[in-house]
Design a protein around this motif. Sequence first.
Motif, mmCIF file in Angstrom:
data_model
loop_
_atom_site.group_PDB
_atom_site.id
_atom_site.type_symbol
_atom_site.label_atom_id
_atom_site.label_comp_id
_atom_site.label_asym_id
_atom_site.label_seq_id
_atom_site.Cartn_x
_atom_site.Cartn_y
_atom_site.Cartn_z
ATOM 1 N N LEU A 70 -8.701 3.504 -4.387
ATOM 2 C CA LEU A 70 -7.852 3.972 -5.860
ATOM 3 C C LEU A 70 -7.933 5.294 -6.234
ATOM 4 O O LEU A 70 -9.209 5.976 -5.900
ATOM 5 N N THR A 71 -7.259 5.923 -6.401
ATOM 6 C CA THR A 71 -6.946 7.393 -6.910
ATOM 7 C C THR A 71 -7.591 7.356 -8.605
ATOM 8 O O THR A 71 -7.823 6.477 -8.853
ATOM 9 N N HIS A 72 -7.739 8.704 -8.544
ATOM 10 C CA HIS A 72 -8.294 8.849 -10.282
ATOM 11 C C HIS A 72 -7.135 8.072 -11.088
ATOM 12 O O HIS A 72 -7.608 7.604 -12.161
ATOM 13 N N GLU A 73 -5.896 8.253 -10.971
ATOM 14 C CA GLU A 73 -4.709 7.742 -11.746
ATOM 15 C C GLU A 73 -4.804 5.961 -11.479
ATOM 16 O O GLU A 73 -4.572 5.219 -12.440
ATOM 17 N N GLY A 74 -5.399 5.800 -10.329
ATOM 18 C CA GLY A 74 -5.347 4.336 -10.252
ATOM 19 C C GLY A 74 -6.655 3.598 -11.140
ATOM 20 O O GLY A 74 -6.251 2.694 -11.797
ATOM 21 N N ILE A 75 -7.404 4.313 -11.175
ATOM 22 C CA ILE A 75 -8.770 3.988 -11.845
ATOM 23 C C ILE A 75 -8.425 3.993 -13.417
ATOM 24 O O ILE A 75 -8.683 3.008 -14.255
ATOM 25 N N CYS B 285 0.973 -1.384 0.141
ATOM 26 C CA CYS B 285 -0.022 -0.151 0.121
ATOM 27 C C CYS B 285 0.873 1.186 0.062
ATOM 28 O O CYS B 285 0.331 2.258 -0.766
ATOM 29 N N ALA B 286 2.170 1.078 0.796
ATOM 30 C CA ALA B 286 2.980 2.303 0.716
ATOM 31 C C ALA B 286 3.429 2.784 -0.698
ATOM 32 O O ALA B 286 3.464 3.913 -1.191
ATOM 33 N N TYR B 287 3.743 1.443 -1.411
ATOM 34 C CA TYR B 287 4.474 1.857 -2.747
ATOM 35 C C TYR B 287 3.226 2.322 -3.675
ATOM 36 O O TYR B 287 3.662 3.123 -4.330
ATOM 37 N N LEU B 288 2.306 1.694 -3.519
ATOM 38 C CA LEU B 288 1.068 2.170 -4.751
ATOM 39 C C LEU B 288 0.762 3.690 -4.167
ATOM 40 O O LEU B 288 0.547 4.556 -5.057
ATOM 41 N N ALA B 289 0.796 4.151 -2.837
ATOM 42 C CA ALA B 289 0.500 5.247 -2.428
ATOM 43 C C ALA B 289 1.563 6.458 -3.182
ATOM 44 O O ALA B 289 1.287 7.292 -3.635
ATOM 45 N N GLY B 290 2.740 5.875 -2.892
ATOM 46 C CA GLY B 290 3.784 6.621 -3.392
ATOM 47 C C GLY B 290 3.713 6.791 -5.049
ATOM 48 O O GLY B 290 4.243 7.802 -5.458
ATOM 49 N N GLY C 275 1.102 7.327 -6.448
ATOM 50 C CA GLY C 275 -0.150 7.976 -6.710
ATOM 51 C C GLY C 275 -1.328 6.967 -7.180
ATOM 52 O O GLY C 275 -2.251 7.723 -7.551
ATOM 53 N N LEU C 276 -1.368 5.882 -6.973
ATOM 54 C CA LEU C 276 -2.386 4.967 -7.494
ATOM 55 C C LEU C 276 -3.264 4.825 -6.463
ATOM 56 O O LEU C 276 -4.630 4.332 -6.843
ATOM 57 N N VAL C 277 -2.990 4.704 -5.237
ATOM 58 C CA VAL C 277 -3.913 4.479 -4.307
ATOM 59 C C VAL C 277 -3.755 5.557 -3.186
ATOM 60 O O VAL C 277 -2.707 6.287 -2.947
#
Length: 90
Positions: A73-78, A49-54, A56-58
């Motif tokens: 999910l962030t907009h970028e993740g979606i 989760c920390a990696y994905l947040a870094g 900008g995906l979550v």
Amino acid sequence: MATLQERKTHRRAILEALYGAVEANRPDVSGATLGDDLALPEADLAAACAYLAGEGLVAVEWTSHKTPARATLTHEGIRLMEAEEEERGG
């Protein structure tokens, strides 16, 4: 410590779980649910989760113990997941 391939697999599983939640009109998922559904140890879940947040995906709400309380999910993740779905012909 998880191997590189395991870490990539964990991150992919989290993205897919969160994308499934978005498709079901559930904008976020609790960290406990993610960990249980994906059978991920707490440390591996937190690292992924920390990696994905870094990236900008979550977006993650963290507990005081530095574990995910909720993730979405962030907009970028979606956009990433939708692009991959289109590539697969979905």
